[in-house]
Structures are given as C-alpha cells and as structure tokens.
Design a protein around this motif. Structure first.
Motif, PDB file in Angstrom:
ATOM      1  N   THR A 173       0.824  -1.208   0.000  1.00  0.00           N
ATOM      2  CA  THR A 173       0.000   0.000   0.000  1.00  0.00           C
ATOM      3  C   THR A 173       0.858   1.259   0.000  1.00  0.00           C
ATOM      4  O   THR A 173       0.593   2.192  -0.763  1.00  0.00           O
ATOM      5  N   SER A 174       1.900   1.279   0.848  1.00  0.00           N
ATOM      6  CA  SER A 174       2.704   2.504   0.903  1.00  0.00           C
ATOM      7  C   SER A 174       3.446   2.727  -0.408  1.00  0.00           C
ATOM      8  O   SER A 174       3.580   3.860  -0.856  1.00  0.00           O
ATOM      9  N   ASN A 177       0.831   3.992  -2.862  1.00  0.00           N
ATOM     10  CA  ASN A 177       0.472   5.375  -2.527  1.00  0.00           C
ATOM     11  C   ASN A 177       1.557   6.346  -2.991  1.00  0.00           C
ATOM     12  O   ASN A 177       1.262   7.414  -3.523  1.00  0.00           O
ATOM     13  N   ARG A 182       3.597  10.421  -6.838  1.00  0.00           N
ATOM     14  CA  ARG A 182       4.695  10.841  -7.729  1.00  0.00           C
ATOM     15  C   ARG A 182       4.264  10.868  -9.189  1.00  0.00           C
ATOM     16  O   ARG A 182       4.508  11.833  -9.898  1.00  0.00           O
ATOM     17  N   THR A 204      -5.872   8.261  -1.170  1.00  0.00           N
ATOM     18  CA  THR A 204      -4.667   8.850  -1.756  1.00  0.00           C
ATOM     19  C   THR A 204      -4.928   9.188  -3.221  1.00  0.00           C
ATOM     20  O   THR A 204      -4.547  10.259  -3.701  1.00  0.00           O
ATOM     21  N   ASN A 206      -7.749   9.902  -4.524  1.00  0.00           N
ATOM     22  CA  ASN A 206      -8.648  11.049  -4.528  1.00  0.00           C
ATOM     23  C   ASN A 206      -7.845  12.336  -4.307  1.00  0.00           C
ATOM     24  O   ASN A 206      -8.049  13.341  -4.990  1.00  0.00           O
ATOM     25  N   ALA A 207      -6.896  12.277  -3.349  1.00  0.00           N
ATOM     26  CA  ALA A 207      -6.071  13.454  -3.073  1.00  0.00           C
ATOM     27  C   ALA A 207      -5.202  13.797  -4.277  1.00  0.00           C
ATOM     28  O   ALA A 207      -4.887  14.963  -4.523  1.00  0.00           O
TER      29      ALA A 207
END
Lengths: 291, 277, 220
Positions: A173-174, A177, A182, A204, A206-207
């Motif tokens: 996940t990280s 993300n 990037r 993430t 969405n952001a």
C-alpha cells in the motif's frame, strides 16, 4: 424460445425439489458403506442445475440468441477513464486486488486487466500494474503482453508494466500510494479482492486528483470505495465486468445462466419463508443442510 | 468566503489534527465507561466455556502485524480462556509475514503464565503457502500439509499431534483474522468437515459475518477491539482492549461531529447559493 | 498448444477438486487424488515466492542502473530486501544472528522496524476514514440521509461513550440496534451481496474449468 425460458425456472425448481424428496432418502439408506457421499447429494444437484443453466444459456448465445445485459456504468467508465488519461498524457494505474491467483476475484481482475490493456495499447497510454503476489505477476505479464501483441503494439510493451511490489499488505500500500503521488495517474482502477488498504489507496488517489473506478466482491470494503471512488462495481458486477467488456455472446451466456439461478434461489427462499412462517418448514430446512 | 463555506471545504489536514488529538487525549485522561456485551461475543465465550477438559482447539493467527492493535487482544483473550480451561491448542497461520512468529511469541508468553508445556499442551504449526489448499488439505491429513511444526520438529515427535490427524480430532476452531481467509474457514472447513468455527475479526469486517452467525455456520463473533473488550469483561480480566475503548469512543464521536459539521456547511452553502440565484 | 495445455490442466484439476467433494477420500481414486493435488499446490506456492524476489530485484536494479526518477527509493528497497532476506537464509548453526529465531537479525528487524511501520500504515486508516466520512457523508438525497443516520447510530452503538448516550434516550436502544440494524437490515443486504458474489464466482469458475473464459491467460 423466449416463452419457454420464462417457465423453465419453475420447471427446474420443481425438478430440484423432486430430487430432494425422492432420490436423497433412497440413497441415504446405505450412505455409510458407499464411496459416494450421499449426504452431499443436495450440493451435487445444485452444482448440476447451475452448470446446466450456464451451459444452456452459453449454447443459446452461441446460436445467436440476443441476450440483454443491463448497463453497468462503472464498466462503461473504464474506456472514458483511459481516454482521459490519454488526453492528459498521464498513466492509468490498475491494481488487480491483493489476493493470490487462486482467488476467483483475482482471476476476474486479471481478465479485466486484459481488456483494459487492450484499450491502453490502442491509445498508447502508459499503464502501471503493481501486484502483490508472484503468480499474479506472471499471469498479469502474460495477459498484458498478449493484449499489446494482438493489437500490433508489441514495441510499446514493457515487461515492467506489471511489477511485483511487495508481499506485505501495508508495504504494498505505501509503495502504491507513493506511486500515486509521484506519477499522478489520470485514472486508478481497483479491481479484485481488497482489505484494509482499500480506503488508504482510494483516499490517496482522490487526493492525487485521479478518476477512480473500483470493483470488489468484498461487501465490507464497498462503503470505502463508494465514499472515495467515482464508480464502484459491487459483488457479482466484478465477475460480469470481463464478459461485459468483451461483448462476446459466449461470455454473456454465463451471466444469463447465473441470473437464472438467482431467480431459482429467490423462489426457494420465498418457499422457505412461507413454510417457516406457517411452522411447517423443518423438512424443507433440512434439505439444504450439508454434511 | 464565510465561515460555513470554509467548513464545507475544510483542508483535510485539520481533520487529521483533530483525529490525532482525539486518539492521544484518552490515554492521558481515561474515562473508563462500562462495556455492553453483545450476543455474538457471549455466544463465542459460551462455546469455549462448554468445551470439556482436555479438548483440542485450533487457534489461528491469520493476521498481519499491521492490525495487531485490533487482533492481538483477541488472540490474547482466546489464549487466556483456552489455557485457563485446560484446553489443548494447535496454532496455525495463513499469513507468511509475521504470522508464525507472532503465534510463537504470544502463545509462549501466555503458556508460561499458565505453566503449559510445548508439544503436550500446545503446538505451533506455522505457515504454509496457498491457504485454500492448506485448509482443504488439513481435512484429510494435517501431517501431509505440515510434516513439521514451526521450529521444524517432526509432528510424530510431538505428543499432542499424535492425537490430531485431521479436523475430526479438533473440537473447535477459533479464528482470529484480518483478511478474507475467514470466508474459507466457513465455506470449506465448517461446511465440508462440520467443525464448529468461531471468529474474531477486525471491526470493518464484522458486519459481513452476522449472516453466518445467524445461519449457524459461525459460532460467535468478536468484532474488532470492542469485541475483545467484551471478552475481557467476560473473563474478568480487563486488559489492552478495555484500555483502548476510550480512544475509540472519542474517535467515533469526532467522526459524528465532523459529519454533522460538514452537513451544516453543505446546507448553509446551498442556501446561500439559492439566495444569490 | 500454448492455450490447449493450460486449459486441459485447468479442466482436469478443477474437475478432480470439484467432484472429489462428493466422494470419500479412503474409498475412491478421485477421493485420494484430492489431498495429493492439494499438497502439489502448496509446494508450487512455495516456489513462486522466488518469482517475486526476481521481479523486485530486476525492476529496482534497472531503476538504479538507469538512474530513473526516484532511483533512490529503488536503492533503499534493494538494500532492505537483501538485509532482511540474506541473514534469515543462512543457517542459525553458524551464528545466533542468522535464521529467523528470536534474537536473529531478521527477528530484530521484523520486531522493531517492520512491525511498527506496518502498524503505522494501518493506523493511518483512522485519519483517512475521518476525512473520507467528512467529505462524502452528505445528506444529498433521502437515501443518503437514511445512510447517514444509520451510520451515526451504529457508530454510537459500537463504543461505550455512544452506548451510554443511547441508553440515556432509551435503555434498550443498543439492543434494538443490534437486533434490527445489525441482525436485520445489515444482514439482509450482506446476504444479498454474498449470494450474488458467490454465484458470480461459481459461474466464473465453471467458465474457467470448461475453457470458455481464457482471458486470464491472455486469450479471447
């Protein structure tokens, strides 16, 4: 044919009940000695009826019968999302869930990946497919390579489109993300089995401002995807997606067969509700118990 | 931009700050309100309680280290209850990273408290790849799937495993999980082999399994940290989960407050737009 | 040939596993084949882990070698993979630092680096749930309002503070939520989705076993 198809559910339900009532008690007499597990005959009947329905509808589809399949906006949005990515010159991120290849949701996701790869190959849009399991990696690479080759875009194919990222859920996940922040993909497509990471990924995305389409058969993750994604495929829509995108009658036949069985199940549930409500449903309930 | 417009479009970092405060604050100022025991937790507790002395229970550590805050308290209450009742335990995991070592660490720590002996009172089988195959395979022969335990001791050298050949020798399966494996414990193990299965799952997963509890395919259910706190209360041993309840309470109230605020902002904004139009 | 062989293997393996459920393992060949096949699956599963190690090394090594954007992260990934994996592969008889037992390098890295990092990632869910709920939970329509009210009730019911508040309205309110919301509406919806998804999965499995669905192999 159409008239027949309307009475067929009723006929098969009757047949199903007949089998339960007559065949099972006869076979159950010598259940201990036989190699066949007679106590599981109810499951066998269901398997046979289900298989027959799917194969029958597939056959009808093959013969050219028109099969209506309702519109699924989430699947229609896939092409639109890839189009958007092409216009923006940004990649499409596809995650085929976080489960092993032996999970049917992952296989459905890999099938959808094949369809998506055809669209990205056609428009020459960059595609990113991070995966969590080595077998999914092998299957994903095969599917994407085939899609690019069939569309004559072999040169645009790169083995690292599908890449193994990490075997651990949160490490995966990280990494993804980070990739989202990037690379800023124009579209994120999440298809398959997701767990606690569903909202971490979708929020993430969405952001990062990506258009997001999700599909999962895990009811517990649906609220998160619905809250953070633009479109969400629910439950069996995920399995329908591959057939729907292919538009092949042979594949759509399977979907119709599945719907037909659903009608039978609804009828059986209604019968059960009525019988139990009148306190005479004990025998009926036992028919569905499996040992 | 007036106040309500600002509320409607609040930067998510302010939300993050409020969350951090509401999680930390209860650890400094605990409230300790009573916990209500749900019927699903009671059912799981009763199922274990009704097992006779020296029964054999398979306890699973099907969770990743990421969810230990929610899942480990469940494993601990299960171990407390099982060891206290003199029940023998076989632990397994379908999670490769951390599963075997967490099972080893937590089980040995609890076993020491109760004076239990490895190999006689409990065994850790560890991890094997491809969980569907593992779950189905153990129905025929556990030894075929796990020829050795987690520390590579052959099963034949462990007295407890001489009594356990397959699911027929297991009285109850206590699943603690944070992933989709629970579906297979029900649809493969309970459905095909009939061994009763009780589960402890993360709070997010719990609503799905009410249907299985009601259908009798699952014998009791613990939902997240609240479920563990209820179990701690039933055991009369308040521990980690009970302590975490205050933070969870405040967090839920914060989310409700935020949703309320967001809606007021949304409607105030709409009203203003309506007036302008 | 590239398609036929996998389809035949899928058909035979699928058929054996599906049919064996209906036969006793000790009395028929099909029943005996099932555990045999399952042992093969677990062995193959173990070997596939190497594929992952090769892929992660190749992708990140290429990125470092070509100085691709973000190559520093790739270098860190490579270092982490090997620092974690190599000592655990060496036999613990050489040194207590090797292997994966307590006190080994692997165990230390796992306990004090990996575990807290993973828990932190999971903990971030609290922040994301709060922000997603704040953004998405708006009473835009009648359905959304019902959803919002139900969610609020369930959130209150799940925690002691909320429960105390609900009991101040009516003493049996938490039990009603458990009975009517969780064991009523929630259960009905979950059952609908579960039955639908299970049928979808069964239909897909059938299509795969019979070779109708081949897209997962890149065909069709």
């Amino acid at each position: 044919m159409l008239k027949n198809s309307k009475i067929i559910p009723i006929l098969i339900t009757a047949f199903f009940l007949f089998l339960f009532l007559t065949v099972e008690p006869v076979l159950a007499r010598d259940s201990e000695e036989s190699a066949f597990r007679t106590e599981r005959i109810n499951a066998l009947v269901l398997v046979l009826v289900f298989s027959a329905a799917v194969l029958l509808y597939t056959r009808w589809a093959k013969q050219g019968k028109t099969l209506f399949v309702r519109k699924i906006p989430g699947i229609d949005a896939v092409e639109e999302a890839v189009g958007r990515a092409t216009e923006m010159g940004k990649p499409v991120l596809f995650i085929p869930g976080l489960q092993e290849l032996d999970d049917i949701e992952t296989i459905a996701a890999i099938s959808i990946l094949g369809r998506v790869a055809r669209i990205t190959a056609q428009y020459e849009t960059p595609l990113l497919v991070p995966v969590r399991y080595p077998l999914v990696l092998a299957a994903g690479q095969e599917v994407v390579e085939q899609a690019y080759t069939e569309l004559g875009k072999r040169d645009a194919y790169n083995r690292d489109i599908v890449r193994y990222v990490a075997g651990e859920q949160m490490a995966f996940t990280s990494t993804v993300n980070g990739m989202m922040m990037r690379e800023r993909p124009a579209a994120n497509i999440f298809m398959g089995a997701f767990f606690a990471e569903s909202l971490l990924l979708a929020e993430t995305g969405n952001a990062a401002g990506s258009i997001q389409i999700a599909g999962t058969a895990r009811p517990e993750q649906l609220p998160f995807f619905i809250a953070a994604c633009d479109y969400t495929l629910m439950g069996e829509e995920l399995y329908a997606a591959s057939s729907y995108l292919s538009k092949e009658p042979l594949m759509l036949g399977g979907l119709k067969g599945q719907d037909f069985i659903k009608i039978i199940i609804v009828i059986l549930i209604l019968i059960g509700v009525i019988l139990v409500s009148f306190n005479v449903g004990g025998w009926y309930y036992k028919l569905f118990e499996m040992a | 931009m007036n106040f309500w417009n600002k509320i409607d479009t609040l930067d998510r970092r302010w939300v993050y700050l409020l969350v951090a405060i509401s999680v930390i604050l209860p650890f400094i100022l605990p409230v300790k309100l009573p916990v209500y025991i749900t019927p699903e937790t009671q059912q799981l507790y009763d199922a274990v309680e009704s097992l006779p002395d020296s029964s054999i229970v398979m306890l699973t550590f099907d969770y990743y280290p990421s969810t230990i805050a929610e899942t480990e308290p469940m494993s601990r209450v299960a171990l407390h209850h099982l060891f206290r009742k003199n029940i023998r335990i076989v632990t397994v995991t379908t999670v490769p990273l951390g599963g075997p070592s967490m099972a080893e660490q937590v089980t040995r720590e609890m076993a020491e408290q109760y004076g239990k002996v490895y190999g006689v009172d409990f065994v850790n089988l560890g991890y094997k790849a491809n969980y569907v195959a593992v779950l189905k395979g153990m129905g025929s022969s556990i030894e075929a799937i796990y020829p050795t335990d987690n520390l590579s001791t052959p099963l034949s050298e462990l007295p407890l495993m001489n009594e356990v050949k397959n699911y027929d020798d297991i009285d109850f399966i206590y699943v603690v999980a944070d992933n989709g494996i629970v579906d297979y414990w029900i649809s493969i193990v309970n459905a095909l082999y009939g061994t009763p299965v009780g589960c402890g799952v993360t709070a997010v997963m719990a609503p799905k399994f009410y249907a299985f509890v009601s259908a009798g395919q699952m014998t009791g259910l613990l939902g997240g940290m609240k479920g563990a706190a209820e179990y701690e209360l039933l055991l009369g041993q308040p521990a980690r989960a009970t302590t975490g309840m205050d933070a969870q309470s405040l967090m839920h109230l914060l989310i409700i407050g935020l949703v309320l605020m967001g809606n007021i902002g949304y409607f105030a904004g709409r009203r203003q737009k309506g007036k302008k139009a | 040939m590239r398609t036929t062989v996998p389809v035949v293997i899928a058909f035979l393996s699928g058929l054996v596993l599906a049919v064996s459920i209906f036969f006793r393992p000790d009395k028929t060949i099909i029943g005996q084949l099932e555990p045999e096949l399952l042992v093969w699956v677990t062995i193959i599963g173990g070997f596939t882990l190497f594929l992952g190690a090769v892929s992660i090394t190749r992708v990140n090594f290429n990125a470092v070698q070509r100085r691709k954007k973000g190559w520093g992260y790739s270098l860190l990934t490579l270092i982490s993979v090997f620092v974690m994996a190599l000592p655990s592969l060496l036999p613990s008889t050489w040194s207590p630092l090797f292997g994966d037992a307590e006190g080994s390098i692997y165990d230390w890295l796992f306990q004090y680096l990996d575990k807290p990092m993973m828990a932190t990632m999971f903990g971030m869910l609290a922040f994301y749930i709060a922000s997603a709920a704040y953004r998405a939970f708006r009473a835009r329509s009648a359905e959304a309002t019902i959803l919002l009210l139900t969610a609020t009730l369930v959130m209150l019911w799940r925690v002691p503070m909320g429960e105390a508040f609900l009991r101040s309205i009516h003493t049996a309110l938490p039990e009603w939520i458990n009975t009517y919301v969780m064991n009523g509406v929630n259960m009905a919806v979950q059952r609908g989705i579960i039955i639908g998804a299970a049928l979808g999965a069964a239909s897909m499995s059938l299509r795969i076993i019979l070779g109708i669905e081949r897209t997962y192999m890149g065909k069709g």
